[in-house]
Motif scaffolding. Structure first.
Motif, PDB file in Angstrom:
ATOM      1  N   SER A  72       0.870  -1.168   0.000  1.00 43.12           N
ATOM      2  CA  SER A  72       0.000   0.000   0.000  1.00 43.12           C
ATOM      3  C   SER A  72       0.912   1.223   0.000  1.00 43.12           C
ATOM      4  O   SER A  72       2.136   1.094  -0.042  1.00 43.12           O
ATOM      5  N   GLU A  73       0.320   2.381   0.068  1.00 43.51           N
ATOM      6  CA  GLU A  73       1.125   3.599   0.004  1.00 43.51           C
ATOM      7  C   GLU A  73       1.998   3.816   1.239  1.00 43.51           C
ATOM      8  O   GLU A  73       2.943   4.590   1.204  1.00 43.51           O
ATOM      9  N   LYS A  74       1.725   3.117   2.325  1.00 44.86           N
ATOM     10  CA  LYS A  74       2.498   3.305   3.558  1.00 44.86           C
ATOM     11  C   LYS A  74       3.287   2.064   3.975  1.00 44.86           C
ATOM     12  O   LYS A  74       3.902   2.053   5.038  1.00 44.86           O
ATOM     13  N   THR A  75       3.299   1.024   3.172  1.00 41.36           N
ATOM     14  CA  THR A  75       3.988  -0.221   3.545  1.00 41.36           C
ATOM     15  C   THR A  75       5.460   0.035   3.851  1.00 41.36           C
ATOM     16  O   THR A  75       6.017  -0.570   4.771  1.00 41.36           O
ATOM     17  N   TYR A  76       6.075   0.936   3.125  1.00 39.62           N
ATOM     18  CA  TYR A  76       7.506   1.203   3.317  1.00 39.62           C
ATOM     19  C   TYR A  76       7.828   1.680   4.737  1.00 39.62           C
ATOM     20  O   TYR A  76       8.965   1.615   5.177  1.00 39.62           O
ATOM     21  N   THR A  77       6.825   2.131   5.487  1.00 46.22           N
ATOM     22  CA  THR A  77       7.061   2.638   6.836  1.00 46.22           C
ATOM     23  C   THR A  77       7.121   1.531   7.889  1.00 46.22           C
ATOM     24  O   THR A  77       7.469   1.800   9.032  1.00 46.22           O
ATOM     25  N   SER A  78       6.799   0.301   7.508  1.00 42.05           N
ATOM     26  CA  SER A  78       6.707  -0.785   8.472  1.00 42.05           C
ATOM     27  C   SER A  78       8.034  -1.510   8.680  1.00 42.05           C
ATOM     28  O   SER A  78       8.551  -2.160   7.771  1.00 42.05           O
ATOM     29  N   GLU A  79       8.551  -1.413   9.904  1.00 38.24           N
ATOM     30  CA  GLU A  79       9.760  -2.173  10.237  1.00 38.24           C
ATOM     31  C   GLU A  79       9.468  -3.670  10.210  1.00 38.24           C
ATOM     32  O   GLU A  79      10.337  -4.472   9.893  1.00 38.24           O
ATOM     33  N   TRP A  80       8.230  -4.062  10.545  1.00 38.17           N
ATOM     34  CA  TRP A  80       7.862  -5.480  10.555  1.00 38.17           C
ATOM     35  C   TRP A  80       7.873  -6.062   9.149  1.00 38.17           C
ATOM     36  O   TRP A  80       8.371  -7.162   8.924  1.00 38.17           O
ATOM     37  N   VAL A  81       7.315  -5.340   8.186  1.00 38.41           N
ATOM     38  CA  VAL A  81       7.324  -5.836   6.798  1.00 38.41           C
ATOM     39  C   VAL A  81       8.762  -5.976   6.325  1.00 38.41           C
ATOM     40  O   VAL A  81       9.131  -6.997   5.739  1.00 38.41           O
ATOM     41  N   ASN A  82       9.596  -4.986   6.593  1.00 39.41           N
ATOM     42  CA  ASN A  82      11.008  -5.074   6.196  1.00 39.41           C
ATOM     43  C   ASN A  82      11.666  -6.300   6.822  1.00 39.41           C
ATOM     44  O   ASN A  82      12.396  -7.038   6.157  1.00 39.41           O
ATOM     45  N   TRP A  83      11.397  -6.536   8.100  1.00 40.23           N
ATOM     46  CA  TRP A  83      11.985  -7.684   8.786  1.00 40.23           C
ATOM     47  C   TRP A  83      11.481  -8.998   8.172  1.00 40.23           C
ATOM     48  O   TRP A  83      12.254  -9.921   7.944  1.00 40.23           O
ATOM     49  N   GLU A  84      10.182  -9.081   7.896  1.00 42.26           N
ATOM     50  CA  GLU A  84       9.620 -10.297   7.289  1.00 42.26           C
ATOM     51  C   GLU A  84      10.251 -10.582   5.933  1.00 42.26           C
ATOM     52  O   GLU A  84      10.550 -11.738   5.606  1.00 42.26           O
ATOM     53  N   LEU A  85      10.490  -9.542   5.148  1.00 43.01           N
ATOM     54  CA  LEU A  85      11.117  -9.733   3.839  1.00 43.01           C
ATOM     55  C   LEU A  85      12.568 -10.173   3.992  1.00 43.01           C
ATOM     56  O   LEU A  85      13.037 -11.040   3.243  1.00 43.01           O
ATOM     57  N   GLU A  86      13.276  -9.606   4.956  1.00 36.29           N
ATOM     58  CA  GLU A  86      14.662 -10.037   5.214  1.00 36.29           C
ATOM     59  C   GLU A  86      14.702 -11.498   5.629  1.00 36.29           C
ATOM     60  O   GLU A  86      15.538 -12.270   5.142  1.00 36.29           O
ATOM     61  N   GLU A  87      13.803 -11.904   6.531  1.00 34.59           N
ATOM     62  CA  GLU A  87      13.744 -13.303   6.974  1.00 34.59           C
ATOM     63  C   GLU A  87      13.388 -14.234   5.815  1.00 34.59           C
ATOM     64  O   GLU A  87      13.948 -15.320   5.680  1.00 34.59           O
ATOM     65  N   SER A  88      12.467 -13.809   4.981  1.00 31.42           N
ATOM     66  CA  SER A  88      12.068 -14.611   3.828  1.00 31.42           C
ATOM     67  C   SER A  88      13.232 -14.788   2.863  1.00 31.42           C
ATOM     68  O   SER A  88      13.453 -15.883   2.331  1.00 31.42           O
ATOM     69  N   HIS A  89      13.984 -13.718   2.657  1.00 27.84           N
ATOM     70  CA  HIS A  89      15.150 -13.776   1.770  1.00 27.84           C
ATOM     71  C   HIS A  89      16.203 -14.730   2.336  1.00 27.84           C
ATOM     72  O   HIS A  89      16.747 -15.564   1.614  1.00 27.84           O
ATOM     73  N   LYS A  90      16.476 -14.621   3.650  1.00 28.10           N
ATOM     74  CA  LYS A  90      17.452 -15.515   4.289  1.00 28.10           C
ATOM     75  C   LYS A  90      17.043 -16.978   4.127  1.00 28.10           C
ATOM     76  O   LYS A  90      17.885 -17.842   3.928  1.00 28.10           O
ATOM     77  N   LYS A  91      15.744 -17.240   4.237  1.00 26.27           N
ATOM     78  CA  LYS A  91      15.232 -18.605   4.144  1.00 26.27           C
ATOM     79  C   LYS A  91      15.246 -19.110   2.694  1.00 26.27           C
ATOM     80  O   LYS A  91      15.205 -20.292   2.432  1.00 26.27           O
ATOM     81  N   GLY A  92      15.327 -18.194   1.734  1.00 23.94           N
ATOM     82  CA  GLY A  92      15.345 -18.585   0.331  1.00 23.94           C
ATOM     83  C   GLY A  92      13.977 -18.599  -0.329  1.00 23.94           C
ATOM     84  O   GLY A  92      13.804 -19.155  -1.419  1.00 23.94           O
ATOM     85  N   ASN A  93      12.986 -17.990   0.325  1.00 26.54           N
ATOM     86  CA  ASN A  93      11.652 -17.910  -0.278  1.00 26.54           C
ATOM     87  C   ASN A  93      11.679 -17.033  -1.526  1.00 26.54           C
ATOM     88  O   ASN A  93      12.412 -16.040  -1.576  1.00 26.54           O
ATOM     89  N   LYS A  94      10.865 -17.405  -2.497  1.00 23.36           N
ATOM     90  CA  LYS A  94      10.622 -16.516  -3.629  1.00 23.36           C
ATOM     91  C   LYS A  94       9.817 -15.355  -3.062  1.00 23.36           C
ATOM     92  O   LYS A  94       8.897 -15.559  -2.270  1.00 23.36           O
ATOM     93  N   ILE A  95      10.162 -14.119  -3.429  1.00 22.97           N
ATOM     94  CA  ILE A  95       9.457 -12.943  -2.928  1.00 22.97           C
ATOM     95  C   ILE A  95       8.755 -12.259  -4.094  1.00 22.97           C
ATOM     96  O   ILE A  95       9.373 -11.964  -5.122  1.00 22.97           O
TER      97      ILE A  95
END
Length: 106
Positions: A72-95
């Protein structure tokens, strides 16, 4: 041959939960060819301890092979979303990044 369902973790801003409910309903609509197991957080985790919350979310991410970030227009403000994406990347998930309906600027 029946295709196996993908296990998907949905990463999104909590304020966008109404949009996410709509996406979850699409997989049950026979007019859409969308089939997945939703591993994302449906109910708030009853804790204020960040490490405990991260542990519970990490478990869900680890069961998924794909992470869909709903933007959404404010997703970039979420530290949680950023953390979830970092964890997903570490795990090797397709994003996959997907803008929510009506989003004009991100």
């Amino acid at each position: 041959m029946v295709k196996a369902k993908k296990r998907v973790f949905l990463s999104f801003l909590a304020e966008d939960a109404d949009h996410i409910r709509g996406l979850r309903l699409l997989k049950d609509n026979p007019n859409y060819e969308l089939d997945f197991y939703d591993e994302s957080v449906r109910e708030p985790i009853n804790s204020e301890r960040a490490e405990y919350i991260k542990q519970k979310i990490r478990e869900k991410i680890s069961r998924a092979s794909v992470t869909v970030c709903l933007i959404s227009e404010k997703t970039y403000t979420s530290e949680w979303v950023n953390w979830e994406l970092e964890e997903s990347h570490k795990k090797g998930n397709k994003i996959i990044a997907m803008a929510l309906k009506g989003v004009k600027k991100v």
